[in-house]
Design an enzyme around this catalytic site. Structure first.
Site, PDB file in Angstrom:
ATOM      1  N   ASN A  59       0.869  -1.184   0.000  1.00 60.77           N
ATOM      2  CA  ASN A  59       0.000   0.000   0.000  1.00 60.77           C
ATOM      3  C   ASN A  59       0.903   1.230   0.000  1.00 60.77           C
ATOM      4  OD1 ASN A  59      -1.795   2.048   0.449  1.00 60.77           O
ATOM      5  ND2 ASN A  59      -2.441   1.363   2.485  1.00 60.77           N
ATOM      6  N   TRP A  60       1.018   1.848  -1.174  1.00 60.28           N
ATOM      7  CA  TRP A  60       1.939   2.986  -1.290  1.00 60.28           C
ATOM      8  C   TRP A  60       1.349   4.251  -0.670  1.00 60.28           C
ATOM      9  CZ3 TRP A  60       4.462   2.750  -6.906  1.00 60.28           C
ATOM     10  CH2 TRP A  60       5.151   1.536  -7.032  1.00 60.28           C
ATOM     11  N   LYS A  61       0.080   4.218  -0.314  1.00 63.52           N
ATOM     12  CA  LYS A  61      -0.619   5.374   0.280  1.00 63.52           C
ATOM     13  C   LYS A  61      -0.418   6.620  -0.594  1.00 63.52           C
ATOM     14  CE  LYS A  61      -0.261   3.158   4.746  1.00 63.52           C
ATOM     15  NZ  LYS A  61      -0.229   3.245   6.195  1.00 63.52           N
ATOM     16  N   GLU A 107      -7.080   4.565   7.792  1.00 62.73           N
ATOM     17  CA  GLU A 107      -6.914   5.984   7.445  1.00 62.73           C
ATOM     18  C   GLU A 107      -8.166   6.519   6.755  1.00 62.73           C
ATOM     19  OE1 GLU A 107      -3.197   5.318   5.456  1.00 62.73           O
ATOM     20  OE2 GLU A 107      -2.317   4.816   7.403  1.00 62.73           O
ATOM     21  N   GLU A 134      -5.100  -4.979  10.528  1.00 60.28           N
ATOM     22  CA  GLU A 134      -4.079  -3.950  10.712  1.00 60.28           C
ATOM     23  C   GLU A 134      -4.341  -3.196  12.025  1.00 60.28           C
ATOM     24  OE1 GLU A 134      -2.224  -2.675   6.726  1.00 60.28           O
ATOM     25  OE2 GLU A 134      -4.029  -1.480   6.990  1.00 60.28           O
ATOM     26  N   GLY A 180       2.680   2.328  10.818  1.00 60.17           N
ATOM     27  CA  GLY A 180       3.625   3.435  10.674  1.00 60.17           C
ATOM     28  C   GLY A 180       4.349   3.803  11.968  1.00 60.17           C
ATOM     29  N   SER A 230       3.637  -2.069  10.390  1.00 61.36           N
ATOM     30  CA  SER A 230       5.083  -2.148  10.606  1.00 61.36           C
ATOM     31  C   SER A 230       5.643  -3.535  10.294  1.00 61.36           C
ATOM     32  CB  SER A 230       5.451  -1.732  12.036  1.00 61.36           C
ATOM     33  OG  SER A 230       5.074  -0.390  12.262  1.00 61.36           O
ATOM     34  N   GLY A 237       2.979  -1.173   4.254  1.00 62.01           N
ATOM     35  CA  GLY A 237       3.019   0.254   3.974  1.00 62.01           C
ATOM     36  C   GLY A 237       4.445   0.685   3.670  1.00 62.01           C
ATOM     37  N   GLY A 238       5.112   1.284   4.658  1.00 59.95           N
ATOM     38  CA  GLY A 238       6.449   1.862   4.474  1.00 59.95           C
ATOM     39  C   GLY A 238       7.437   0.958   3.744  1.00 59.95           C
TER      40      GLY A 238
HETATM   41  P1  13P Z   1       3.129   0.374   7.665  1.00 66.08           P
HETATM   42  O1  13P Z   1       3.662  -0.910   7.100  1.00 66.08           O
HETATM   43  O2  13P Z   1       3.879   1.588   7.179  1.00 66.08           O
HETATM   44  O3  13P Z   1       3.010   0.312   9.159  1.00 66.08           O
HETATM   45  O4  13P Z   1       1.634   0.554   7.106  1.00 66.08           O
HETATM   46  C1  13P Z   1       0.749  -0.488   7.178  1.00 66.08           C
HETATM   47  C2  13P Z   1      -0.467  -0.136   6.414  1.00 66.08           C
HETATM   48  O5  13P Z   1      -1.222   0.749   6.801  1.00 66.08           O
HETATM   49  C3  13P Z   1      -0.712  -0.852   5.155  1.00 66.08           C
HETATM   50  O6  13P Z   1      -1.994  -0.627   4.694  1.00 66.08           O
END
Ligand code: 13P
Length: 252
Positions: free
Chosen positions: A9-11, A99, A169, A175, A215, A236-237
């Protein structure tokens, strides 16, 4: 048999040039990705059209959207429809990310309509759920997560629920660098699986992939993915780095 999945998920990250560079990086390293894993990336919506062209010859790399509305077309400025996503051969779409629930006030009812619309267009919803830190500490976190799932998903028929991927999640892990332990994650995944089985039967409950997100990194993915009911990750990250994302795909 349920799929093993690693989804990035590149957000709302990366400008267009950076996003294309990351895609090229992934494609150049395609032989290093786990062949038995469904690899998905969810870039920002404006990039999906070009990405669909750039990945047309790369069946190993699937595209997902981060959001979609539940109506096919019309006066809904700023929204994207499942029909539009389908016309770009998009295979997956996130629904109910925390989010979107928190910042954009998306509620159970809206999320259940989105899930249904995606299934109707043959796009796999990746339905996200998870509790805030205060819910985790209040000890009703199991019921909280199950309510999210039951309210938005349990009106689906057995054939429909089999087309859904669930992502647990915990918000306190997103994050923050503070991942859930493998035991904490497995506890919730196990409860979700048990409720799916209770509601839809053994065969269907065991066919739904349940991903962990929050994470998730190369150094903790192995332990998480070794759990009985964790079928991969929503990343995510770490999905913004080709090497890390690839390493996570090889953590089963
Ligand atoms: P992180 O891996 O950055 O914690 O994000 C997780 C996330 O929200 C994936 O949708």
């Amino acid at each position: 048999m349920r799929k093993k999945i690693v989804a990035g998920n590149w957000k709302m990250n990366l400008d267009y040039g950076q996003a294309k560079n990351l895609l090229q990086d992934l494609i150049q390293n395609k032989d290093k990705f786990n062949k038995d894993t469904e690899v998905i990336i969810c870039p920002s919506a404006p990039y999906l059209g070009v990405f669909a062209e750039l990945t047309a010859d790369h069946d190993w790399l699937k595209l997902g959207a981060q959001n979609s509305y539940f109506i096919d077309s019309g006066a809904f400025t700023g929204e994207i429809s499942p029909t539009q996503l389908k016309s770009l051969q998009i295979n997956y779409c996130l629904v109910g990310h925390s989010e979107r629930r928190d910042v954009f006030d998306e509620n159970y009812d809206l999320l259940s309509k989105k899930v249904k619309a995606l299934i109707n267009h043959d796009i796999t919803p990746i339905f996200c759920c998870g509790e805030q830190l205060q819910v985790r500490n209040s000890n009703v976190y199991r019921e909280f997560v199950m309510k999210q799932i039951e309210d938005s998903l349990f009106s689906l028929s057995a054939t429909e629920i089999e087309k859904v991927v669930i992502a647990y999640e915990p918000i306190w892990a997103i994050g923050t660098g503070k991942t859930a332990t493998a035991e904490q994650a497995q506890e919730i995944h196990g409860i979700i699986r048990a409720r799916l089985i209770a509601n839809y039967g053994e065969k269907i409950g065991n066919n739904v992939s349940i991903l962990y997100g929050g994470s998730c990194k190369p150094d903790n993915a192995k332990e998480l993915f070794a759990q009985a009911d964790i079928d991969g990750g929503l990343i995510g990250g770490a999905s913004l780095n080709a090497e890390d994302f690839c390493a996570i795909s090889n953590s089963f």
